[in-house]
Scaffold this active site. Structure first.
Site, PDB file in Angstrom:
ATOM      1  N   ASP A   1      45.959 -29.587 -22.657  1.00  0.00           N
ATOM      2  CA  ASP A   1      45.437 -31.309 -23.909  1.00  0.00           C
ATOM      3  C   ASP A   1      45.435 -32.382 -22.153  1.00  0.00           C
ATOM      4  OD1 ASP A   1      47.829 -29.900 -23.790  1.00  0.00           O
ATOM      5  OD2 ASP A   1      47.919 -31.037 -26.248  1.00  0.00           O
TER       6      ASP A   1
ATOM      7  N   GLU B   1      47.079 -18.904 -15.637  1.00  0.00           N
ATOM      8  CA  GLU B   1      47.745 -19.904 -14.670  1.00  0.00           C
ATOM      9  C   GLU B   1      47.983 -19.577 -13.442  1.00  0.00           C
ATOM     10  OE1 GLU B   1      47.885 -22.119 -18.629  1.00  0.00           O
ATOM     11  OE2 GLU B   1      48.485 -19.869 -17.622  1.00  0.00           O
TER      12      GLU B   1
ATOM     13  N   HIS C   1      55.043 -31.416 -27.886  1.00  0.00           N
ATOM     14  CA  HIS C   1      54.183 -29.645 -28.290  1.00  0.00           C
ATOM     15  C   HIS C   1      54.787 -29.499 -26.405  1.00  0.00           C
ATOM     16  CE1 HIS C   1      50.314 -31.473 -27.512  1.00  0.00           C
ATOM     17  NE2 HIS C   1      49.864 -30.323 -26.746  1.00  0.00           N
ATOM     18  N   HIS C   2      55.260 -28.433 -25.505  1.00  0.00           N
ATOM     19  CA  HIS C   2      55.269 -27.998 -24.693  1.00  0.00           C
ATOM     20  C   HIS C   2      56.486 -28.418 -23.952  1.00  0.00           C
ATOM     21  CE1 HIS C   2      51.314 -26.606 -24.319  1.00  0.00           C
ATOM     22  NE2 HIS C   2      50.086 -27.040 -24.221  1.00  0.00           N
TER      23      HIS C   2
ATOM     24  N   GLY D   1      55.163 -10.479  -1.269  1.00  0.00           N
ATOM     25  CA  GLY D   1      55.531  -9.919  -1.789  1.00  0.00           C
ATOM     26  C   GLY D   1      54.658  -9.614  -3.557  1.00  0.00           C
TER      27      GLY D   1
ATOM     28  N   ASP E   1      46.238   1.306  -8.099  1.00  0.00           N
ATOM     29  CA  ASP E   1      46.689   1.073  -9.917  1.00  0.00           C
ATOM     30  C   ASP E   1      47.437   0.446 -10.604  1.00  0.00           C
ATOM     31  OD1 ASP E   1      48.172   2.989  -9.043  1.00  0.00           O
ATOM     32  OD2 ASP E   1      47.446   4.214 -10.731  1.00  0.00           O
TER      33      ASP E   1
ATOM     34  N   ASN F   1      46.973   6.673  -8.043  1.00  0.00           N
ATOM     35  CA  ASN F   1      47.847   7.373  -7.265  1.00  0.00           C
ATOM     36  C   ASN F   1      49.480   7.146  -8.475  1.00  0.00           C
ATOM     37  OD1 ASN F   1      49.398   4.912  -6.609  1.00  0.00           O
ATOM     38  ND2 ASN F   1      49.559   5.378  -4.344  1.00  0.00           N
TER      39      ASN F   1
ATOM     40  N   GLY G   1      50.680   4.994 -10.683  1.00  0.00           N
ATOM     41  CA  GLY G   1      52.127   4.418 -10.310  1.00  0.00           C
ATOM     42  C   GLY G   1      51.950   4.009  -9.190  1.00  0.00           C
TER      43      GLY G   1
ATOM     44  N   GLU H   1      56.939   1.911  -5.212  1.00  0.00           N
ATOM     45  CA  GLU H   1      58.729   1.965  -5.432  1.00  0.00           C
ATOM     46  C   GLU H   1      59.244   2.773  -5.467  1.00  0.00           C
ATOM     47  OE1 GLU H   1      59.651  -0.975  -5.732  1.00  0.00           O
ATOM     48  OE2 GLU H   1      58.436  -2.302  -6.494  1.00  0.00           O
TER      49      GLU H   1
END
Length: 590
Positions: A59, A82, A147-148, A446, A476, A503, A505, A509
């Site tokens: 708004d 966003e 609001h917000h 990253g 994925d 793969n 996952g 990591e």
């Protein structure tokens, strides 16, 4: 004086110079034409080549969105959230060089969601304008519990957060200085290649202001170099090149792209014939088909032949370096300062001596003129051309060792190639890309999932520039964070090819920590049904997209010509990883 202080002082000088020119135009204007603040802002963005603005309606920003939607040359691109909108603005700016990305959000809830994307643009020096539709000036002064808001009257809390990730901010509270403030932050954005923040209250959107300033283009010119210091620097560089017996290589990095010196670098290469290499973030800053291009240097992770050539050179001319961990092979550059000259946008470093205010944009053409005398000897320096060889593997599994060289044969001239942080960005580094192709990856910041939103912006920019295909490589795990934006791409008729590396996952990591830990696993999806799920459900309309698995697909001309959006699921072993990523992970662990 520090570099920051010098930059701020020069920015103020530039602002005052532009302000003086604009005031003269305003005073000389006979017709007294008036435009709304929204129209003024959009006119400036049009001058900067912006044709798409990303965001989500709220708004407090919808009064401004009316003007965007009614603009004849700028399109509103509505995103699923966003964060993705900020990622898209980042990707748009990277591909549409000399323009900027623009994201528009509503106050508080919208702008906070976008901040991670804006922070990534700040980290990697990408020019993005964040426009925040805000409560009216009267509401901001009276501070009701709107609001917000945070419910405590602190209407300025959000901009304090944005001050940490933008180079300049403007909070419009009156039409009196609105146009000068807009010009100020846009100038900072385009000259310093960093995001800026504009708060636009609802009651100011349609306020009328003089249009005369629009006749004075925003200046892209960086601050002039001090001629005496510049001459001294040039003399010192020429002496070092001469004493090195012309055994010099050029190393190009990200800021050569961000600060618009591609052409100057190309002229330097053409007229001197010195060998050139690139850092990961500088990939495609120079043509990878250039006869003097040797490949990607990543410190100890580099291919041995590249590592030997770079580290044994007597002198290295570094252009636009950004020495982050992943960009330097986990800080394993074996390049002593005594053998290095660094050119940056706002300073030059010659060995151990730094010269603030001597920027590369103006220095490079003069340096080229001084170094062209060495062309005959420089052209004799050998530059082994790195080639990615497709291995002849005796099994049906798709390995990284096979996949990335094979993809190298699939790429075409002018392709825009987007790679997600981690597996994809490391896998593609060793693969030479075709002429006029653009590599887009967020190696420093990253942010996982960034590549999907970025692909939306990159594809729109590529369409504007009449470039080739837009191709995304994403894991994925990463895709699950921002997958909604595939529907936005279909909605706006974009046709990227998306390779999903399945793969099971988070591959990067696993190799950094927790190889067999469950926290690196993800829920598997029906990837080949994904585009059908996200496409227009009207059964009377012809499907806009299809899904595939990888077989002999790369040889299919219909697939290659991208007549529609296409998704390819590439099933890989969950523990397999690209060579460079494995090496980086090992270094990180040690």
């Amino acid at each position: 004086m520090t570099d920051t202080a010098a930059n701020n002082l020069q920015a103020e000088v530039n602002r005052l110079r532009h302000e003086l020119q604009s005031l003269k135009v305003d005073k000389q204007s006979d017709d007294g034409e008036q435009v709304t603040i929204a129209e003024y802002l959009l006119a400036r963005l049009e001058q900067l080549g912006v044709t798409s603005i990303f965001g989500v309606p709220g708004d407090f920003n919808m009064p401004f969105l009316d003007y965007i939607e009614d603009h004849p040359k700028i399109d509103w691109i509505g995103n699923c959230n966003e964060l993705n909108a900020a990622y898209a603005a980042d990707g748009y700016a990277r591909v549409k060089e000399n323009s900027i990305g623009v994201v528009t959000t509503t106050f508080g809830v919208g702008e906070l969601s976008a901040m991670n994307g804006v922070a990534g643009a700040f980290s990697e020096m990408v020019p993005v304008l964040h426009i925040v539709g805000a409560p009216s000036t009267a509401q901001q002064k009276k501070k009701p519990m709107l609001h917000h808001t945070l419910g405590d009257g602190r209407f300025g809390a959000y901009i304090k957060a944005s001050e940490q990730i933008t180079i300049a901010q403007a909070v419009l509270m009156s039409k009196t200085n609105a146009t000068s403030e807009i010009d100020r932050i846009l100038t900072e954005c385009i000259t310093r290649a960093r995001p800026v923040y504009l708060m636009l209250p609802t009651d100011l959107v349609s306020q009328k202001v003089p249009a005369g300033r629009l006749e004075v283009p925003l200046s892209r010119t960086p601050p002039p170099n001090n001629p005496d210091v510049e001459k001294f620097v040039l003399d010192e560089i020429v002496k070092l090149v001469d004493s090195a017996d012309q055994d010099i290589i050029i190393l190009v990095d990200a800021c050569a792209i961000r600060h618009n010196v591609r052409q100057e670098v190309d002229d330097l290469l053409t007229r001197t014939q010195f060998p050139v290499y690139a850092a990961p973030m500088g990939k495609t800053a120079v043509s990878e088909n250039h006869n003097r291009y040797g490949g990607i240097y990543i410190g100890s992770i580099s291919d041995p032949s590249i590592k030997e050539k770079v580290e044994n050179a007597k002198l290295i001319l570094s252009i636009g370096a950004l020495k982050s961990d992943f960009n330097t092979g986990m800080f394993t550059y074996s390049i002593p300062t005594s053998s290095t000259i660094e050119l940056h946008s706002d300073h030059t470093q010659v060995q151990h001596a730094q010269f603030p205010g001597i920027g590369m944009k103006q220095l490079l053409p003069k340096l080229t003129a001084r170094l062209k005398q060495f062309e005959s000897s420089a052209s004799q320096l050998a530059v082994p051309h790195y080639k990615a060889v497709i291995p002849n593997e005796q099994h049906d599994d798709i390995s990284h060792a096979w996949f990335w060289p094979r993809m190298g044969a699939f790429f075409k001239e002018g392709d825009v190639i987007v790679a997600e942080t981690g597996t994809s960005s490391f896998g593609i580094l060793d693969i030479p890309l075709p002429e006029r192709s653009v590599f887009v990856s967020q190696i420093l910041y990253g942010s996982i999932g960034w590549s999907v939103g970025s692909t939306l912006g990159a594809a729109l920019a590529a369409r504007d520039k009449k470039m080739g295909r837009t191709i995304l490589f994403v894991g994925d795990g990463s895709l699950q964070l921002t997958v909604q934006e595939l529907s936005t791409m279909m909605h706006y008729g974009l046709k990227p090819i998306i390779f999903v590396l399945n793969n099971k996952g988070y591959n990067i990591e696993r190799h950094l920590h927790g190889m067999h830990r469950k926290y690196n696993d993800i829920a598997d999806w029906q990837w080949t049904s994904l585009l059908t799920t996200l496409s227009n459900p009207n059964p009377q309309e012809k499907p806009k997209s299809k899904s595939y698995t990888l077989t002999a697909l790369l040889e299919d001309k219909i697939f290659s010509n991208t007549g529609e959006m296409q998704l390819v699921e590439v099933v890989m072993d969950m523990y397999d990883t690209p060579r460079a990523l494995q090496a980086a992970a090992d270094l990180s662990a040690s």
